[in-house]
Design a protein around this motif. Structure first.
Motif, PDB file in Angstrom:
ATOM      1  N   PHE A 178       0.854  -1.055  -0.020  1.00 14.67           N
ATOM      2  CA  PHE A 178      -0.075  -0.045  -0.059  1.00 14.67           C
ATOM      3  C   PHE A 178       1.112   1.344  -0.047  1.00 14.67           C
ATOM      4  CE2 PHE A 178      -2.152   3.472   2.422  1.00 14.67           C
ATOM      5  CZ  PHE A 178      -3.081   3.672   1.718  1.00 14.67           C
ATOM      6  N   SER A 179       2.025   1.176   0.801  1.00 15.36           N
ATOM      7  CA  SER A 179       2.963   2.529   0.836  1.00 15.36           C
ATOM      8  C   SER A 179       3.593   2.446  -0.667  1.00 15.36           C
ATOM      9  CB  SER A 179       3.985   2.182   1.951  1.00 15.36           C
ATOM     10  OG  SER A 179       4.765   3.240   1.957  1.00 15.36           O
ATOM     11  N   LEU A 180       3.859   1.535  -1.320  1.00 18.69           N
ATOM     12  CA  LEU A 180       4.537   1.677  -2.506  1.00 18.69           C
ATOM     13  C   LEU A 180       3.768   2.217  -3.441  1.00 18.69           C
ATOM     14  CD1 LEU A 180       6.799  -1.148  -4.150  1.00 18.69           C
ATOM     15  CD2 LEU A 180       4.873  -0.204  -5.288  1.00 18.69           C
ATOM     16  N   GLU A 181       2.198   1.662  -3.358  1.00 15.25           N
ATOM     17  CA  GLU A 181       1.261   2.027  -4.505  1.00 15.25           C
ATOM     18  C   GLU A 181       0.911   3.368  -4.220  1.00 15.25           C
ATOM     19  OE1 GLU A 181      -1.996  -0.477  -3.971  1.00 15.25           O
ATOM     20  OE2 GLU A 181      -0.827  -2.283  -4.429  1.00 15.25           O
ATOM     21  N   SER A 182       0.958   3.907  -3.151  1.00 14.79           N
ATOM     22  CA  SER A 182       0.480   5.359  -2.792  1.00 14.79           C
ATOM     23  C   SER A 182       1.653   6.368  -3.218  1.00 14.79           C
ATOM     24  CB  SER A 182       0.323   5.461  -1.196  1.00 14.79           C
ATOM     25  OG  SER A 182      -0.908   4.598  -0.953  1.00 14.79           O
ATOM     26  N   GLN A 183       2.752   5.941  -2.673  1.00 17.19           N
ATOM     27  CA  GLN A 183       4.002   6.843  -3.257  1.00 17.19           C
ATOM     28  C   GLN A 183       4.406   6.852  -4.619  1.00 17.19           C
ATOM     29  OE1 GLN A 183       7.461   6.603  -0.600  1.00 17.19           O
ATOM     30  NE2 GLN A 183       8.739   7.040  -2.057  1.00 17.19           N
ATOM     31  N   THR A 184       4.141   5.785  -5.406  1.00 12.16           N
ATOM     32  CA  THR A 184       4.377   5.854  -6.801  1.00 12.16           C
ATOM     33  C   THR A 184       3.294   6.156  -7.532  1.00 12.16           C
ATOM     34  OG1 THR A 184       4.019   3.507  -6.905  1.00 12.16           O
ATOM     35  CG2 THR A 184       6.422   4.209  -6.727  1.00 12.16           C
ATOM     36  N   THR A 185       1.916   6.509  -7.002  1.00 14.56           N
ATOM     37  CA  THR A 185       0.892   6.760  -7.567  1.00 14.56           C
ATOM     38  C   THR A 185       0.169   5.843  -8.552  1.00 14.56           C
ATOM     39  OG1 THR A 185       1.696   8.125  -9.250  1.00 14.56           O
ATOM     40  CG2 THR A 185       1.263   9.268  -7.335  1.00 14.56           C
ATOM     41  N   ILE A 186       0.587   4.423  -8.243  1.00 12.87           N
ATOM     42  CA  ILE A 186       0.093   3.296  -8.869  1.00 12.87           C
ATOM     43  C   ILE A 186      -1.399   3.495  -8.689  1.00 12.87           C
ATOM     44  CG2 ILE A 186      -0.012   0.717  -9.307  1.00 12.87           C
ATOM     45  CD1 ILE A 186       3.137   0.971  -8.638  1.00 12.87           C
ATOM     46  N   GLY A 187      -1.852   3.013  -7.503  1.00 11.60           N
ATOM     47  CA  GLY A 187      -3.129   3.137  -7.153  1.00 11.60           C
ATOM     48  C   GLY A 187      -4.378   2.058  -7.845  1.00 11.60           C
ATOM     49  N   TYR A 188      -3.780   0.875  -7.351  1.00 12.62           N
ATOM     50  CA  TYR A 188      -4.714  -0.278  -8.101  1.00 12.62           C
ATOM     51  C   TYR A 188      -6.098  -0.297  -7.628  1.00 12.62           C
ATOM     52  CZ  TYR A 188      -0.198  -2.335  -9.364  1.00 12.62           C
ATOM     53  OH  TYR A 188       0.848  -2.593  -9.796  1.00 12.62           O
ATOM     54  N   GLY A 189      -6.575   0.501  -6.481  1.00 13.13           N
ATOM     55  CA  GLY A 189      -7.728   0.431  -5.713  1.00 13.13           C
ATOM     56  C   GLY A 189      -8.412  -0.796  -4.931  1.00 13.13           C
ATOM     57  N   PHE A 190      -7.462  -1.662  -4.931  1.00 14.85           N
ATOM     58  CA  PHE A 190      -7.587  -2.833  -4.197  1.00 14.85           C
ATOM     59  C   PHE A 190      -7.268  -2.457  -2.438  1.00 14.85           C
ATOM     60  CE2 PHE A 190      -6.511  -6.841  -1.846  1.00 14.85           C
ATOM     61  CZ  PHE A 190      -7.595  -7.476  -1.885  1.00 14.85           C
ATOM     62  N   ARG A 191      -6.395  -1.815  -2.267  1.00 17.52           N
ATOM     63  CA  ARG A 191      -6.133  -1.175  -0.981  1.00 17.52           C
ATOM     64  C   ARG A 191      -5.950   0.168  -1.045  1.00 17.52           C
ATOM     65  NH1 ARG A 191      -2.080  -4.539  -2.909  1.00 17.52           N
ATOM     66  NH2 ARG A 191      -1.748  -6.628  -1.843  1.00 17.52           N
ATOM     67  N   TYR A 192      -6.975   0.717   0.023  1.00 20.10           N
ATOM     68  CA  TYR A 192      -7.242   2.101   0.050  1.00 20.10           C
ATOM     69  C   TYR A 192      -7.585   2.595   1.589  1.00 20.10           C
ATOM     70  CZ  TYR A 192     -12.182   0.384   0.026  1.00 20.10           C
ATOM     71  OH  TYR A 192     -13.252  -0.083   0.302  1.00 20.10           O
ATOM     72  N   ILE A 193      -7.510   3.903   2.012  1.00 21.68           N
ATOM     73  CA  ILE A 193      -7.681   4.354   3.172  1.00 21.68           C
ATOM     74  C   ILE A 193      -9.341   4.784   3.368  1.00 21.68           C
ATOM     75  CG2 ILE A 193      -7.091   6.209   4.722  1.00 21.68           C
ATOM     76  CD1 ILE A 193      -4.374   6.290   3.821  1.00 21.68           C
ATOM     77  N   THR A 194      -9.880   4.375   4.460  1.00 23.97           N
ATOM     78  CA  THR A 194     -11.179   4.668   4.506  1.00 23.97           C
ATOM     79  C   THR A 194     -11.132   5.992   5.204  1.00 23.97           C
ATOM     80  OG1 THR A 194     -11.202   3.460   6.850  1.00 23.97           O
ATOM     81  CG2 THR A 194     -11.670   2.286   4.541  1.00 23.97           C
ATOM     82  N   ASN A 195     -12.457   6.755   5.176  1.00 26.07           N
ATOM     83  CA  ASN A 195     -12.451   8.174   5.986  1.00 26.07           C
ATOM     84  C   ASN A 195     -12.744   8.119   7.481  1.00 26.07           C
ATOM     85  OD1 ASN A 195     -15.071   7.037   6.034  1.00 26.07           O
ATOM     86  ND2 ASN A 195     -16.032   8.524   4.712  1.00 26.07           N
ATOM     87  N   GLU A 196     -12.620   6.642   8.178  1.00 24.10           N
ATOM     88  CA  GLU A 196     -12.904   6.469   9.567  1.00 24.10           C
ATOM     89  C   GLU A 196     -11.500   6.669  10.237  1.00 24.10           C
ATOM     90  OE1 GLU A 196     -15.713   6.174  10.941  1.00 24.10           O
ATOM     91  OE2 GLU A 196     -16.815   6.240   8.943  1.00 24.10           O
ATOM     92  N   CYS A 197     -10.387   6.909   9.516  1.00 23.93           N
ATOM     93  CA  CYS A 197      -9.139   7.064   9.973  1.00 23.93           C
ATOM     94  C   CYS A 197      -8.292   8.143   9.901  1.00 23.93           C
ATOM     95  CB  CYS A 197      -8.433   5.763   9.878  1.00 23.93           C
ATOM     96  SG  CYS A 197      -7.112   5.204  10.963  1.00 23.93           S
ATOM     97  N   PRO A 198      -8.693   9.510  10.441  1.00 22.22           N
ATOM     98  CA  PRO A 198      -7.859  10.581  10.193  1.00 22.22           C
ATOM     99  C   PRO A 198      -6.311  10.501  10.344  1.00 22.22           C
ATOM    100  CG  PRO A 198      -9.677  11.305  11.687  1.00 22.22           C
ATOM    101  CD  PRO A 198      -9.429   9.349  11.550  1.00 22.22           C
ATOM    102  N   LEU A 199      -5.832   9.442  11.003  1.00 24.94           N
ATOM    103  CA  LEU A 199      -4.286   9.433  11.334  1.00 24.94           C
ATOM    104  C   LEU A 199      -3.882   8.913  10.232  1.00 24.94           C
ATOM    105  CD1 LEU A 199      -1.957   9.474  13.270  1.00 24.94           C
ATOM    106  CD2 LEU A 199      -2.294   7.526  14.275  1.00 24.94           C
TER     107      LEU A 199
END
Length: 341
Positions: A103-124
């Motif tokens: 997830f960290s790799l996909e986020s930093q490289t803007t791959i964004g597969y959509g399978f792993r994502y942050i929900t709006n229930e966790c501000p941290l």
């Protein structure tokens, strides 16, 4: 100026290929000085260290923020065996450290597969994601910029400037001259070329203070000026051994017993980028040939073109018309006339 040699050890300050031969030792806080100027430190790194830094910057940031996301999920109890029906994970579909790393790799490289994502229930987790993108973006800009800066350094252009292996001393236009040959190995021009020299030798001041290295300027000229408009052909620069020269009074016998180093530096501007570059080499007495001259390196063809044959670039020949090779009586007469001028 020049003192006799005491040993056969020929120490150099500058190598023939222009590298610094002086070792810096016993400097207090040297690491802090290098870290204080981190940009120059990274740019000056050897390629193997730079490639390691370049790749490790990505890998370590992926792993570091992956661990942070894993701990966030652990604190939110996302990895417990049985979850309540109304429990919303901080990061969907992340159950292991490997998943958090991906997830960290996909986020930093803007791959964004959509399978792993942050929900709006966790501000941290949202805050950490923003922090990751900002921090790693700056780190990648720094490392990539240093990588490109090393590729574009004028130092690489200077490596295509060739100096003659030998320097020669002979008569030119009725003057005793020290000559050095320089050539540009690329077709792209070097403009505003200027050759200068420094004579490095031991010295004793009038007060009796001994200095291991004393620097004296040595001026080089080409034809009637010291600056060359452009360097497209192999050129010969010369220094006149007159009364104002640090080599004044030098003879063939003294040359073999002197202890000095002549550092020659070419400063030029690259026509393509307008950046300045500097190339240098050095000559010790054993590399200065008395009574020799360079063989011609430039030839013309029947079609009207000029050819620079570098098979003759470092070759020298004896000048049979050189007064230095006449009999001793004639030699002494010429030296006396030259000293009386």
């Amino acid at each position: 100026m020049m003192t006799p040699r005491k040993s056969d050890v020929h120490r150099r300050i500058v190598s023939k290929d222009g590298h610094n031969q002086v070792r810096i030792d016993n400097v207090e806080g040297l690491v802090q000085l290098y870290l204080h100027d981190i940009w120059t430190t990274v740019v000056d790194m050897k390629w193997r260290y730079k490639l390691t830094l370049f790749s490790s910057t990505f890998i370590m940031t992926w792993f570091l923020f992956g661990v942070i996301f894993y701990f966030i999920g652990m604190g939110n109890k996302d990895f417990e065996g049985e979850l309540l029906s109304n429990h919303t994970p901080c990061i969907m579909n992340v159950q292991t450290l490997t998943g958090a790393f991906l997830f960290s790799l996909e986020s930093q490289t803007t791959i964004g597969y959509g399978f792993r994502y942050i929900t709006n229930e966790c501000p941290l987790a949202i805050f950490v994601l923003v922090l990751q993108l900002v921090t790693t973006g700056l780190a990648e800009i720094f490392v990539t910029g240093a990588f490109l800066a090393k590729l574009a350094r004028p130092k690489k252009r200077a490596e295509t400037i060739k100096f003659s292996k030998w320097a020669v001393i002979c008569w030119r236009d009725g003057k005793l001259c020290l000559m050095v040959r320089v050539a540009n190995m690329r077709k792209s021009l070097l403009i505003q070329c200027q050759l200068s020299g420094k004579l490095l030798s031991p010295n004793i001041t009038e007060e009796g203070e001994k200095t291991l290295i004393h620097q004296t300027a040595v001026d080089f000229y080409m034809d009637s000026c010291g600056e060359c408009p452009f360097l497209i052909l192999p050129l010969t620069f010369y220094h006149v051994l007159d009364e104002s020269s640090p080599f004044s009074g030098l003879t063939a016998e003294r040359l073999q017993t002197c202890d000095f180093e002549l550092v020659v530096t070419l400063n030029a501007t690259m026509e393509s980028t307008a950046a300045t570059c500097q190339s240098r080499t050095s000559y010790i007495p054993q590399e200065i040939l008395w009574g020799q001259e360079f063989q011609p390196v430039l030839f013309s063809t029947p079609s009207g073109r000029f050819i620079a044959d570098f098979n003759f670039f470092d070759k020298v020949q004896v000048n049979t018309n050189n007064p230095l090779l006449s009999n001793n009586t004639e030699k002494q007469r010429l030296e006396e006339e030259y000293n009386n001028e």
